[in-house]
Scaffold this active site. Structure first.
Site, PDB file in Angstrom:
ATOM      1  N   SER A  91      22.285 -73.002  12.926  1.00  0.00           N
ATOM      2  CA  SER A  91      23.508 -72.504  13.540  1.00  0.00           C
ATOM      3  C   SER A  91      24.765 -73.092  12.888  1.00  0.00           C
ATOM      4  O   SER A  91      25.784 -72.410  12.790  1.00  0.00           O
ATOM      5  CB  SER A  91      23.509 -72.779  15.040  1.00  0.00           C
ATOM      6  OG  SER A  91      23.198 -74.123  15.291  1.00  0.00           O
ATOM      7  N   ASP A 135      20.347 -73.243   3.668  1.00  0.00           N
ATOM      8  CA  ASP A 135      20.729 -72.540   4.893  1.00  0.00           C
ATOM      9  C   ASP A 135      22.069 -71.809   4.711  1.00  0.00           C
ATOM     10  O   ASP A 135      22.276 -70.713   5.232  1.00  0.00           O
ATOM     11  CB  ASP A 135      20.801 -73.520   6.075  1.00  0.00           C
ATOM     12  CG  ASP A 135      21.419 -74.860   5.713  1.00  0.00           C
ATOM     13  OD1 ASP A 135      21.845 -75.050   4.554  1.00  0.00           O
ATOM     14  OD2 ASP A 135      21.489 -75.734   6.588  1.00  0.00           O
TER      15      ASP A 135
HETATM   16  O1  PMV Z   1      15.327 -78.392   9.570  1.00  0.00           O
HETATM   17  P1  PMV Z   1      15.893 -77.249   8.859  1.00  0.00           P
HETATM   18  O2  PMV Z   1      15.281 -75.925   9.278  1.00  0.00           O
HETATM   19  O3  PMV Z   1      17.372 -77.204   8.863  1.00  0.00           O
HETATM   20  O4  PMV Z   1      15.458 -77.395   7.337  1.00  0.00           O
HETATM   21  C1  PMV Z   1      15.709 -78.548   6.597  1.00  0.00           C
HETATM   22  C2  PMV Z   1      15.137 -78.366   5.231  1.00  0.00           C
HETATM   23  C3  PMV Z   1      15.199 -79.599   4.350  1.00  0.00           C
HETATM   24  O5  PMV Z   1      14.640 -79.228   3.077  1.00  0.00           O
HETATM   25  C4  PMV Z   1      14.346 -80.710   4.933  1.00  0.00           C
HETATM   26  C5  PMV Z   1      16.614 -80.108   4.178  1.00  0.00           C
HETATM   27  C6  PMV Z   1      17.506 -79.228   3.312  1.00  0.00           C
HETATM   28  O6  PMV Z   1      18.733 -79.320   3.471  1.00  0.00           O
HETATM   29  O7  PMV Z   1      17.004 -78.496   2.470  1.00  0.00           O
END
Ligand code: PMV
Length: 303
Positions: A91, A135
């Protein structure tokens, strides 16, 4: 008034390794954050975000935008979310991306998806300090992406007949804390940890091929192998493992945790025939099945 929205995401492959410059695969989901910017009757910026307590990303966007884009002082920003922050669908990056898009349009600026991504990445890293930005890429560009190294590679991947079930553990994980913990582990055991990351990278390249060939059994095997590597890295949990095992026993092609680990969600790759049984198995193991669509559109203006 201007309204923009951006999608949440789910990490499919490359979790954690992506922080160290390895590639990952991420898909944008149908849960979205919607931000509207409108004129406000008072000479101040009003932030109206029911259900969102953490305003740090919004403030970080505002402080950058006001110095760069000469933002009017009398605006009202409203944030609406179609998902709970608890699931770990990203989010913070979605709100950052949607707000930048809305403010760019409000101040009559054309902003490309690439510019939007780079701007939002800068904001997110200024607040979070750690993270790969996968993300932010999903929120900006949408679809299913091969992503590497702060945008060095952003390549859309085909999404054909992939059926995923998302199981929420009920446990909220702190991505930043877990990423820091992994960094400490890597400081102490660089060879072992890099070996795990190299194996994850190898899985990502194979997953890209399996997706191109629409080969679900292969993709499932890769998920299983990836989950074991994340267990070895020490970021899984009893709950995640039990949901993954339940999905596998009920006939999933493969299953793994998604994201930082410890909590949030797991994903299972399923056939249409087994979908119902696997959902039931995840529920019986104490998981909440979250209904989302995948490979969704990136940031967009809403009418
Ligand atoms: O926890 P999430 O869904 O936000 O994913 C984090 C993923 C990681 O590889 C652990 C951290 C990142 O920023 O890539």
């Amino acid at each position: 008034m201007v309204k923009a929205s951006a999608p949440g995401k789910l990490m499919l492959f490359g979790d954690h390794a992506v922080v160290y410059g390895h590639p990952c695969v991420v898909t944008a989901v149908s849960k979205r954050i919607e931000v509207s910017v409108a004129e406000y009757e008072r000479n101040e910026v009003c932030i109206d975000t029911p259900g969102v307590n953490d305003h740090s990303f919004i403030h970080a966007v505002l402080s950058r935008v006001s110095s760069l884009w000469c933002l009017p002082r009398s605006i009202r920003i409203t944030v609406r979310s179609s998902f709970s922050g608890a699931y770990g669908f990203g989010s913070s990056s979605a709100v950052t991306v949607a707000l930048i898009k809305a403010l760019a349009t409000y101040t009559s600026r054309a902003i490309s998806d690439r510019e939007l991504f780079l701007f939002a990445l800068d904001v997110v890293l200024s607040v979070q300090k750690v993270g790969s930005g996968f993300d932010v890429a999903a929120a900006s560009f949408g679809r299913t992406l091969l992503y590497k190294n702060k945008g060095e590679i952003i390549e859309p991947l085909p999404w054909k007949d992939i059926r995923l079930i998302v199981g929420y553990t009920g446990v909220k994980a702190s991505t930043v804390e877990i990423v820091r913990e992994v960094a400490e582990k890597r400081d102490h055991h660089p060879e072992q940890i890099d070996l795990l990351f190299n194996r994850m990278e190898n899985i990502v390249w194979q997953a890209k091929q399996a997706m191109k060939e629409n080969n679900m059994p292969w993709l499932g095997e890769l998920m299983d192998e990836h989950h074991s590597l994340l267990q070895t890295l020490g970021v899984s949990s009893e709950k995640l493992d039990s949901l993954v095992l339940a999905a596998k026993r009920a006939g999933a092609f493969g299953a793994k945790l998604s994201g930082a680990g410890r909590g949030d969600c797991m994903i299972a790759l399923v056939s249409k025939e087994r979908e119902e049984d696997i959902s039931t198995a995840i529920r019986l193991a104490g998981g909440e099945v979250v209904f989302v669509a995948f490979d969704e559109e990136g940031a967009r203006l809403e009418v």
